[in-house]
Write an enzyme that holds these catalytic residues in place. Structure first.
Site, PDB file in Angstrom:
ATOM      1  CB  VAL A  76      65.358  35.136  29.092  1.00 38.96           C
ATOM      2  CG1 VAL A  76      65.586  33.887  30.245  1.00 38.96           C
ATOM      3  CG2 VAL A  76      66.246  34.331  27.954  1.00 38.96           C
ATOM      4  CB  CYS A  77      60.404  34.166  31.500  1.00 39.47           C
ATOM      5  SG  CYS A  77      59.198  34.821  32.783  1.00 39.47           S
ATOM      6  CB  ILE A  78      62.659  39.119  33.702  1.00 43.10           C
ATOM      7  CG1 ILE A  78      63.641  39.505  34.758  1.00 43.10           C
ATOM      8  CG2 ILE A  78      61.208  39.466  34.201  1.00 43.10           C
ATOM      9  CD1 ILE A  78      63.740  41.026  34.610  1.00 43.10           C
TER      10      ILE A  78
END
Lengths: 130, 118
Positions: A76-78
């Site tokens: 998941v893109c932080i």
């Protein structure tokens, strides 16, 4: 064939369901998923805080089971997750927030993970883009 | 190395889309990957000069756009049709993007291994 799958839409959007069905078909036909990458509103698919109606599909749960069952790399893109309030314990502590809604098997990491997956995969398949 | 074309279709101040498309390019540029960006449809508006994001209490997207060549992303394109539809002259864009007609646009997409549209 090696697939990288990117998802940009929230779980209540049809693209998210299509992405999961596609990913399931990829595995069922003996191909490999090198990485799932959730970006933009796609990060909500990794949230354990989403509540669906009893007679509706619970897509975040289905994603979680799918990733667990096949031991997939779910990233998941932080940055996208932080601005949408989808934090794991570590980020919640770092920013003094009271709620964490992203747990294993999901990992929060950077956009470099998308580029790395693209380099390994034969195909990048995106769902929920504009 | 596989090449990536990012098709950026979001207006600059309509939500996080424009910035998030840009972030993909900047992240890839840092790894020295062959990355191009095409400004299409409302994405063309990102190249309009004279914007005042501070009046919308927004961070200046222009600064990030200007960073593209510094991050090694210098293959920048914009659709001639998108500019014309929005009354934007090809001569006053904030980035040195190559203006492509529809035929050239098809050839561009064909040339890249992978395409992300945001």
């Amino acid at each position: 064939m090696k697939f990288a799958i990117a998802l940009f839409a929230a779980p209540h959007q049809p693209s998210s369901r299509r992405a999961l069905r596609f990913a399931q078909a990829v595995i069922a036909q003996g191909h490999e998923i090198v990485r799932l990458f959730f970006y933009q509103d796609g990060v909500y698919n990794a949230s354990s805080a989403v509540v669906s109606g009893q007679d509706e599909i619970d897509l975040p749960s289905q994603w979680r089971e799918f990733v667990d069952q096949h031991q997939l790399d779910g990233v998941v893109c932080i940055a996208a997750a932080l601005r949408r309030g989808a934090l794991n314990d570590e980020e919640a502590a770092r920013y003094s927030r009271t709620a964490a809604s992203v747990q294993a098997p999901w990992q929060l990491s950077g956009l470099g993970q998308l580029h790395e997956a693209n380099q390994i995969a034969d195909r990048l398949i995106c769902f929920g883009g504009a | 190395m596989k090449s990536l074309l990012i098709i950026n279709r979001q207006a600059p101040w309509s939500g996080p889309g424009a910035r998030e498309a840009l972030d993909i390019a900047l992240a890839g540029g840092a790894f020295d990957l062959p990355i191009a960006m095409l400004f299409l449809d409302d994405g063309a508006l990102q190249l309009m000069p004279g914007q005042h994001p501070q009046k919308l209490q927004q961070k200046d997207l222009g600064a990030n756009l200007q960073a593209l060549p510094m991050f090694g992303v210098d293959s920048l394109y914009v659709s001639a049709r998108s500019l014309a539809e929005r009354g934007m002259p090809q001569t006053s864009l904030t980035l040195p993007a190559e203006v492509l007609d529809d035929t050239a646009l098809r050839a561009l997409i064909e040339r890249y291994d992978q395409v992300v549209t945001i």
